[in-house]
Scaffold this active site. Sequence first.
Site, PDB file in Angstrom:
ATOM      1  N   ARG A 177     -18.191  -2.460  -3.669  1.00  0.00           N
ATOM      2  CA  ARG A 177     -18.474  -3.331  -2.522  1.00  0.00           C
ATOM      3  C   ARG A 177     -19.889  -3.047  -2.038  1.00  0.00           C
ATOM      4  O   ARG A 177     -20.163  -1.949  -1.536  1.00  0.00           O
ATOM      5  CB  ARG A 177     -17.511  -3.033  -1.374  1.00  0.00           C
ATOM      6  CG  ARG A 177     -16.076  -3.368  -1.667  1.00  0.00           C
ATOM      7  CD  ARG A 177     -15.285  -3.313  -0.381  1.00  0.00           C
ATOM      8  NE  ARG A 177     -13.869  -3.445  -0.625  1.00  0.00           N
ATOM      9  CZ  ARG A 177     -12.975  -3.673   0.330  1.00  0.00           C
ATOM     10  NH1 ARG A 177     -13.367  -3.754   1.600  1.00  0.00           N
ATOM     11  NH2 ARG A 177     -11.705  -3.783   0.030  1.00  0.00           N
TER      12      ARG A 177
ATOM     13  N   GLU B 157       0.838  -1.200   0.000  1.00  0.00           N
ATOM     14  CA  GLU B 157       0.000   0.000   0.000  1.00  0.00           C
ATOM     15  C   GLU B 157       0.875   1.251   0.000  1.00  0.00           C
ATOM     16  O   GLU B 157       1.800   1.363   0.809  1.00  0.00           O
ATOM     17  CB  GLU B 157      -0.869   0.054   1.266  1.00  0.00           C
ATOM     18  CG  GLU B 157      -1.840  -1.079   1.412  1.00  0.00           C
ATOM     19  CD  GLU B 157      -2.744  -0.881   2.630  1.00  0.00           C
ATOM     20  OE1 GLU B 157      -3.698  -1.653   2.762  1.00  0.00           O
ATOM     21  OE2 GLU B 157      -2.491   0.037   3.438  1.00  0.00           O
TER      22      GLU B 157
ATOM     23  N   ARG C 105      -1.973 -11.118   2.472  1.00  0.00           N
ATOM     24  CA  ARG C 105      -3.136 -11.985   2.234  1.00  0.00           C
ATOM     25  C   ARG C 105      -3.738 -11.685   0.854  1.00  0.00           C
ATOM     26  O   ARG C 105      -3.383 -10.684   0.231  1.00  0.00           O
ATOM     27  CB  ARG C 105      -4.204 -11.677   3.289  1.00  0.00           C
ATOM     28  CG  ARG C 105      -4.624 -10.206   3.221  1.00  0.00           C
ATOM     29  CD  ARG C 105      -5.802  -9.837   4.097  1.00  0.00           C
ATOM     30  NE  ARG C 105      -6.279  -8.512   3.760  1.00  0.00           N
ATOM     31  CZ  ARG C 105      -5.842  -7.372   4.291  1.00  0.00           C
ATOM     32  NH1 ARG C 105      -4.877  -7.401   5.210  1.00  0.00           N
ATOM     33  NH2 ARG C 105      -6.333  -6.208   3.928  1.00  0.00           N
TER      34      ARG C 105
HETATM   35  C1  MV4 Z   1      -1.274   8.175   6.477  1.00  0.00           C
HETATM   36  C2  MV4 Z   1      -2.033   9.236   5.945  1.00  0.00           C
HETATM   37  C3  MV4 Z   1      -1.389  10.431   5.695  1.00  0.00           C
HETATM   38  N1  MV4 Z   1      -0.077  10.580   5.988  1.00  0.00           N
HETATM   39  N2  MV4 Z   1       0.020   8.363   6.738  1.00  0.00           N
HETATM   40  C4  MV4 Z   1      -4.955   5.175   7.134  1.00  0.00           C
HETATM   41  C5  MV4 Z   1      -4.939   3.728   7.478  1.00  0.00           C
HETATM   42  C6  MV4 Z   1      -3.528   3.328   7.615  1.00  0.00           C
HETATM   43  N3  MV4 Z   1      -3.315   2.163   6.830  1.00  0.00           N
HETATM   44  C7  MV4 Z   1      -2.719   4.469   7.162  1.00  0.00           C
HETATM   45  N4  MV4 Z   1      -3.604   5.562   6.887  1.00  0.00           N
HETATM   46  C8  MV4 Z   1      -3.136   6.784   6.541  1.00  0.00           C
HETATM   47  N5  MV4 Z   1      -1.817   6.991   6.759  1.00  0.00           N
HETATM   48  C9  MV4 Z   1       0.591   9.549   6.509  1.00  0.00           C
HETATM   49  N6  MV4 Z   1       1.880   9.717   6.817  1.00  0.00           N
HETATM   50  C10 MV4 Z   1      -3.383   9.033   5.699  1.00  0.00           C
HETATM   51  C11 MV4 Z   1      -3.947   7.804   6.010  1.00  0.00           C
HETATM   52  C12 MV4 Z   1      -5.359   7.694   5.721  1.00  0.00           C
HETATM   53  C13 MV4 Z   1      -5.832   6.909   4.669  1.00  0.00           C
HETATM   54  C14 MV4 Z   1      -4.993   6.138   3.891  1.00  0.00           C
HETATM   55  C15 MV4 Z   1      -5.485   5.367   2.872  1.00  0.00           C
HETATM   56  C16 MV4 Z   1      -6.855   5.352   2.594  1.00  0.00           C
HETATM   57  C17 MV4 Z   1      -7.691   6.110   3.337  1.00  0.00           C
HETATM   58  C18 MV4 Z   1      -7.211   6.887   4.393  1.00  0.00           C
HETATM   59  C19 MV4 Z   1      -8.092   7.665   5.149  1.00  0.00           C
HETATM   60  C20 MV4 Z   1      -7.613   8.420   6.170  1.00  0.00           C
HETATM   61  C21 MV4 Z   1      -6.249   8.440   6.464  1.00  0.00           C
END
Ligand code: MV4
Length: 452
Positions: free
Chosen positions: A337, A275, A291
């Site tokens: 979905r 990701e 997965r």
């Molecule tokens: C972040 C970000 C912005 N900056 N990291 C959300 C779930 C987790 N897997 C990591 N996430 C994020 N990390 C940094 N440094 C914003 C998110 C995030 C997000 C990421 C992907 C899809 C939707 C999201 C919704 C809110 C925040």
Amino acid sequence: MFDKVLIANRGEIAVRIIRACREFGIKTVAVHSTADAEAMHARLADESVCIGPPAPRESYLNIPAIIAAGEITNANAIHPGYGFLSESADFATIVEEHGFIFIGPSPSHITLMGDKVRAKQTAAALGLPVVPGSAGALEDAGSFAEAADEIGYPVLIKAVAGGGGRGMQRVDRPDELAGAVAMARAEAEAAFASDALYLEKLVAAPRHIEVQVLADQHGNAVHLGERDCSLQRRHQKVLEEAPSPALDAHMREEIGSRVGAAMRELCYRGVGTLEFLYEDGAFYFMEMNTRIQVEHPVTEMVTGIDLVQEQLRVAAGQPLGFGQEDVRFTGHAIECRITAEDPETFRPSPGTVSGYHTPGGLGVRVDSALYDGYRIPPYYDSLISKVVAQAASREACVMRLRRALEEYVIQGVSTTIPLHLRLLASPAFAASDYDIHWFERFVAETGAEPGG
Ligand code: MV4
């Protein structure tokens, strides 16, 4: 190839795995809770074993019951699907200790990627771009302040054991830092039984782009392109598409080949997803999922590769039957979905399906475990169906998907189909003018048509 595979899951993914096995001539064993005795996966498998009461802890997460089911049915291998035990290194280890093949990566790769700090350090060491942040977990308020000053505000506090956005806190100013650390610690401890935290620069309005990989145990690894999963609500994806409309051919080739090389160096085996956040032409690695994912069909639709059958092949020790140069991407695919929820309030809507008609036709795929008369139990995820369309262009794909959703009849429960139709008709979606925050605003700002 295996003679018999046990599927340690339920719902549409269990059905998906049974289908892949059957095409390989592999016998299947379903496991089910008492709430799922009438479920499609239990009916479709060659054998099915009741493993416990409705609560996931006592059935789909009950490792001794699943192992016992494998033993009494003489299964050779166990497929965990997604969710439940799919990213439990303990489960993978116990499966192998009992003489079964775990259809997934090695327990050590699962453990490595489950630790978000180690995963990020590994990605950086493998030459992948990562978000600027603290070198590892931070302890006292002073070291958070120091790291934040060095990186620059705004920053994000994350849980080392995290994922799914829980335990995450945005911090815009130094005076908010101490309070946010305390909040994040409490949330992380409650959600993951670990209060270890780290800190990253906030990427303000990126897209979520993930790269699919496939690797065998002979040192071969390919990437299967990317999926754009930016449309989500409360960290639940709503719609995914491939290819990402945000990337050009050069960017796609650049990130794909880097990821492929990284997986070869890591000696990874199985399917996996890396990701990334993507903003202003730059990728930032976030995490790796070890997965099969819910949205794998969009990749299958543009590559023609059956990812679940590839999982079976590489778990059985076979080498990949193709190289990177053999992977061809055709047209565009989009997945919606569908959940059994009120499309306005998102309240779960379990109940009995009292009328059912699925869409079909060229370029339409429905992955679901629904049938007419099925009683959707209230104990599990509300995902009930994935409708996927494929067409030569993104525009044609959107029209095909709208057509398919208009054909779909699910009576007796509320579903999010009306919300998807609204999304697919929106000008911003048509222009692919969206980031990870756009959909929540769209939901807040648009209401359903009366009676829609
Ligand atoms: C972040 C970000 C912005 N900056 N990291 C959300 C779930 C987790 N897997 C990591 N996430 C994020 N990390 C940094 N440094 C914003 C998110 C995030 C997000 C990421 C992907 C899809 C939707 C999201 C919704 C809110 C925040």
